[in-house]
Each structure stands twice: as structure tokens, then as C-alpha cells.
Design a protein around this motif. Structure first.
Motif, PDB file in Angstrom:
ATOM      1  N   TRP A  69       0.486  -1.104  -0.330  1.00  0.00           N
ATOM      2  CA  TRP A  69      -0.127   0.169  -0.084  1.00  0.00           C
ATOM      3  C   TRP A  69       1.006   1.305   0.188  1.00  0.00           C
ATOM      4  O   TRP A  69       0.810   2.484  -0.549  1.00  0.00           O
ATOM      5  CB  TRP A  69      -1.127   0.058   1.507  1.00  0.00           C
ATOM      6  CG  TRP A  69      -1.706   1.499   1.078  1.00  0.00           C
ATOM      7  CD1 TRP A  69      -1.829   2.283   2.207  1.00  0.00           C
ATOM      8  CD2 TRP A  69      -3.046   1.628   0.272  1.00  0.00           C
ATOM      9  NE1 TRP A  69      -2.469   3.182   2.126  1.00  0.00           N
ATOM     10  CE2 TRP A  69      -3.174   2.513   0.674  1.00  0.00           C
ATOM     11  CE3 TRP A  69      -3.469   0.924  -0.197  1.00  0.00           C
ATOM     12  CZ2 TRP A  69      -4.388   3.654   0.092  1.00  0.00           C
ATOM     13  CZ3 TRP A  69      -4.428   1.826  -1.305  1.00  0.00           C
ATOM     14  CH2 TRP A  69      -4.925   3.469  -1.020  1.00  0.00           C
ATOM     15  N   GLY A  70       2.173   1.142   1.082  1.00  0.00           N
ATOM     16  CA  GLY A  70       2.966   2.488   0.685  1.00  0.00           C
ATOM     17  C   GLY A  70       3.082   3.351  -0.605  1.00  0.00           C
ATOM     18  O   GLY A  70       3.631   4.264  -1.056  1.00  0.00           O
ATOM     19  N   HIS A  71       3.710   1.824  -1.585  1.00  0.00           N
ATOM     20  CA  HIS A  71       4.694   1.721  -2.664  1.00  0.00           C
ATOM     21  C   HIS A  71       3.182   2.142  -3.747  1.00  0.00           C
ATOM     22  O   HIS A  71       3.545   2.863  -4.570  1.00  0.00           O
ATOM     23  CB  HIS A  71       5.141   0.847  -3.789  1.00  0.00           C
ATOM     24  CG  HIS A  71       6.006   0.114  -2.025  1.00  0.00           C
ATOM     25  ND1 HIS A  71       7.560   0.997  -2.064  1.00  0.00           N
ATOM     26  CD2 HIS A  71       6.974  -1.169  -1.401  1.00  0.00           C
ATOM     27  CE1 HIS A  71       8.607   0.835  -2.108  1.00  0.00           C
ATOM     28  NE2 HIS A  71       7.528  -0.693  -1.181  1.00  0.00           N
TER      29      HIS A  71
ATOM     30  N   PRO B 159       3.583   6.173  -6.229  1.00  0.00           N
ATOM     31  CA  PRO B 159       4.763   5.711  -6.893  1.00  0.00           C
ATOM     32  C   PRO B 159       5.591   6.030  -7.588  1.00  0.00           C
ATOM     33  O   PRO B 159       6.358   5.138  -8.219  1.00  0.00           O
ATOM     34  CB  PRO B 159       3.063   4.362  -7.790  1.00  0.00           C
ATOM     35  CG  PRO B 159       2.394   5.138  -7.768  1.00  0.00           C
ATOM     36  CD  PRO B 159       2.118   6.196  -6.756  1.00  0.00           C
ATOM     37  N   PHE B 160       5.009   6.997  -7.853  1.00  0.00           N
ATOM     38  CA  PHE B 160       6.232   7.973  -9.009  1.00  0.00           C
ATOM     39  C   PHE B 160       6.535   9.204  -7.895  1.00  0.00           C
ATOM     40  O   PHE B 160       7.202  10.089  -9.210  1.00  0.00           O
ATOM     41  CB  PHE B 160       4.845   8.607 -10.265  1.00  0.00           C
ATOM     42  CG  PHE B 160       4.404   7.690 -11.008  1.00  0.00           C
ATOM     43  CD1 PHE B 160       5.180   7.292 -11.812  1.00  0.00           C
ATOM     44  CD2 PHE B 160       2.571   7.127 -10.719  1.00  0.00           C
ATOM     45  CE1 PHE B 160       4.097   6.329 -12.931  1.00  0.00           C
ATOM     46  CE2 PHE B 160       2.254   7.090 -11.275  1.00  0.00           C
ATOM     47  CZ  PHE B 160       2.754   5.974 -12.144  1.00  0.00           C
TER      48      PHE B 160
ATOM     49  N   GLY C  50      10.188   5.772  -6.773  1.00  0.00           N
ATOM     50  CA  GLY C  50       8.662   5.118  -6.974  1.00  0.00           C
ATOM     51  C   GLY C  50       8.834   4.068  -7.719  1.00  0.00           C
ATOM     52  O   GLY C  50       9.267   3.961  -8.794  1.00  0.00           O
ATOM     53  N   ILE C  51       7.973   3.203  -7.898  1.00  0.00           N
ATOM     54  CA  ILE C  51       7.346   1.458  -8.121  1.00  0.00           C
ATOM     55  C   ILE C  51       6.954   2.226  -9.186  1.00  0.00           C
ATOM     56  O   ILE C  51       7.514   0.949 -10.331  1.00  0.00           O
ATOM     57  CB  ILE C  51       6.608   0.631  -7.053  1.00  0.00           C
ATOM     58  CG1 ILE C  51       6.969  -1.040  -8.262  1.00  0.00           C
ATOM     59  CG2 ILE C  51       5.621   1.017  -7.090  1.00  0.00           C
ATOM     60  CD1 ILE C  51       8.499  -1.564  -8.057  1.00  0.00           C
ATOM     61  N   GLY C  52       6.190   2.905  -9.861  1.00  0.00           N
ATOM     62  CA  GLY C  52       5.788   3.266 -10.839  1.00  0.00           C
ATOM     63  C   GLY C  52       6.828   3.580 -11.773  1.00  0.00           C
ATOM     64  O   GLY C  52       6.950   3.360 -13.114  1.00  0.00           O
TER      65      GLY C  52
END
Length: 287
Positions: free
Chosen positions: A75-77, A81-82, A91-93
């Protein structure tokens, strides 16, 4: 109606399997451990544990995060995400976008080479026999084996990653295209020849529609392989991407983030496969 009922039952079974898996995961990570105290440790071992900052009397843990921690980290990621806080904190995005861009570009380059060459091989027995030794020798080579040569010659990690995606995507597309083209019914080709259809028009209006399902199968296989390879390639070259994110979080000893990334890789791979499955349905026809 029958298919809808079957789909519902399959969904219920899948949900049950998921619940059992998560429950077993939770129990294995939070249950009491055997021998979780300092019993059995020598005085030297107890002293060493204290020097390392660990409590020898505390219950031992496997160190594997429970599902709740993974869900919290996910949820945190996904909630932000950006973000971009520097080279090693994105961010993972952003990481996912870099991986998809490399895969997409390498895949498009492979299409530009494999599909025309596959048409040539499939339509000409001479070309099929001429190219077969090269295909049989190069196809089994692991894509990652090309990475050192790519890094040495191209001098750029991003371009090298794209090249590795290209080289692993070419072969399934090439082989399936050649097979699909060569398997077109002779009757259809004879009718086109009788009507004196020119070769280009015959290729696009007769051969391509007939071979399209097989070509899409090759593209679907290539995309699955490309998504597998890009993660390993990014672990080697570093910088950005989901593979680099996994390796970086492992170096940070954050198994929670590693598990999140592994699940994300699986979900994205599934979505890419579903996309090609839908495209296959569009081009598949009933004779």
C-alpha cells in the motif's frame, strides 16, 4: 450459462486456495518457534549474540515477513508510485515504466526483424534450409550470455538491456511466423495465383490473415520471455527498473519490498499475457 457457472466455481476454488496459502504463510511467520531462547547456546555464543546487538533470550524468528507487513508495504508503494528522491530512491511506478519501456522497445525491434524474415523463410524452402543452421545455433543461447558482449560493444547499460530483450524476443516470433506462413493452405495460394494476385497483395490479403493466429502465438511467447529476462538483466546492469528495485531492496535486507516486487512482476506479466490472449481471439477465425 454453463460457462458462467464454471467460471464462478473456478473463482471460488481460486479464492479458497488463496486464503489457505495466506493463512499458512501467516502461521509460519508468526507461530512459536522451537528452541527460541538461549537454551542450548554456549557462553561464547551468547556473548557473540550480545555483541551483534541481538538478544539471545528472545524468541527466534525466521525473518520472513508476514502477509500483513507485505500488504502494508504494498500500500505504501502503490499510494505514491511516482516519487523521485534520487538515483536509488524512486517510486515503483517509475521503476515499472523503465522496465516496460525497455521491453516494449526491444520487442518492437524484434517484430521489425522477425516477422518479415519469418515471411521470407516460410515462403521459400531455399531460405528455410539456408537459415535453419543459424537459428538452431543461436536460439538456445541464454539471452543473458549476450549481456557482456552488449555492454562491451554498445557501452550503454540501457541500450544493452534493450538489445537483450531484442535477442530473446526474435526467435519465438521468427519460428512461429515461418511456421504459420508455411502452413497456409495450398488451395488458397493456388486461387491467388490463378487470379494473378501480385506477391505483396497475396502476402497481406491471403497469407497474413491465415498466419496471424500463429504469429500472435509467437509474439505472446516472446513477450513472456522478454518480461522474464528484463528483471534479470536489470539486476546485472543496475540503474532503474523493477529488476534493479528487487536487487537494491535485497541489498537493503528488505524482504518485504522484495516480496512486493515479486508479486508485482507476476501481476504485470499476467496482464501482458492476457493482452496478447485477447489479440489472439481477435485474429482467430473459424473456417
Amino acid at each position: 450459462m454453463k460457462n458462467a457457472h464454471l467460471n464462478f466455481r473456478a473463482a471460488m476454488v481460486s479464492l479458497l486456495i488463496f486464503v489457505v496459502f495466506v493463512g499458512a504463510w501467516q502461521l509460519s511467520t508468526t507461530g512459536p518457534s522451537i528452541g527460541g531462547s538461549s537454551a542450548g547456546l554456549t557462553a561464547e555464543q551468547i556473548e557473540y549474540e550480545k555483541m551483534m546487538g541481538r538478544d539471545p533470550g528472545a524468541a527466534k524468528s525466521t525473518g520472513f515477513p508476514p502477509p500483513v507487513e507485505v500488504a502494508r508495504a504494498s500500500w505504501g508503494h502503490l499510494s505514491d508510485p511516482f516519487y523521485d528522491n534520487g538515483p536509488n530512491d524512486k517510486g515503483i511506478g517509475i521503476q515499472l515504466a523503465h522496465s516496460l519501456a525497455r521491453v516494449g522497445l526491444g520487442f518492437l525491434l524484434a517484430m521489425a526483424v522477425a516477422i518479415p524474415l519469418g515471411f521470407l523463410i516460410g515462403m521459400s524452402p531455399l531460405m528455410r534450409k539456408a537459415f535453419d543452421p543459424f537459428v538452431q545455433v543461436l536460439k538456445p543461447i541464454s539471452p543473458l550470455a549476450w549481456m557482456p558482449l552488449a555492454l562491451y560493444t554498445l557501452k550503454d547499460s540501457d541500450v544493452s538491456g534493450i538489445f537483450v530483450i531484442f535477442i530473446c524476443s526474435v526467435w519465438p516470433m521468427l519460428i512461429n511466423t515461418a511456421f504459420g506462413v508455411s502452413a497456409v493452405k495450398r488451395e488458397w495460394l493456388n486461387v491467388a495465383s490463378t487470379l494473378e494476385v501480385n506477391p505483396i497483395r497475396k502476402a497481406f490479403q491471403v497469407i497474413l490473415p491465415a498466419a496471424a493466429p500463429t504469429i500472435l502465438t509467437g509474439m505472446r511467447i516472446s513477450m513472456g520471455i522478454a518480461w522474464l529476462v528484463i528483471v534479470a538483466a536489470e539486476m546485472l546492469v543496475g540503474g532503474t527498473g523493477v529488476g534493479y528495485f528487487v536487487w537494491n531492496e535485497w541489498n537493503n535486507l528488505s524482504l518485504t519490498n522484495v516480496i512486493f516486487a515479486v508479486l508485482l512482476i507476476g501481476v504485470v506479466g499476467m496482464l501482458l499475457d492476457l493482452m496478447f490472449a485477447q489479440l489472439q481471439k481477435v485474429v482467430t477465425y473459424v473456417e
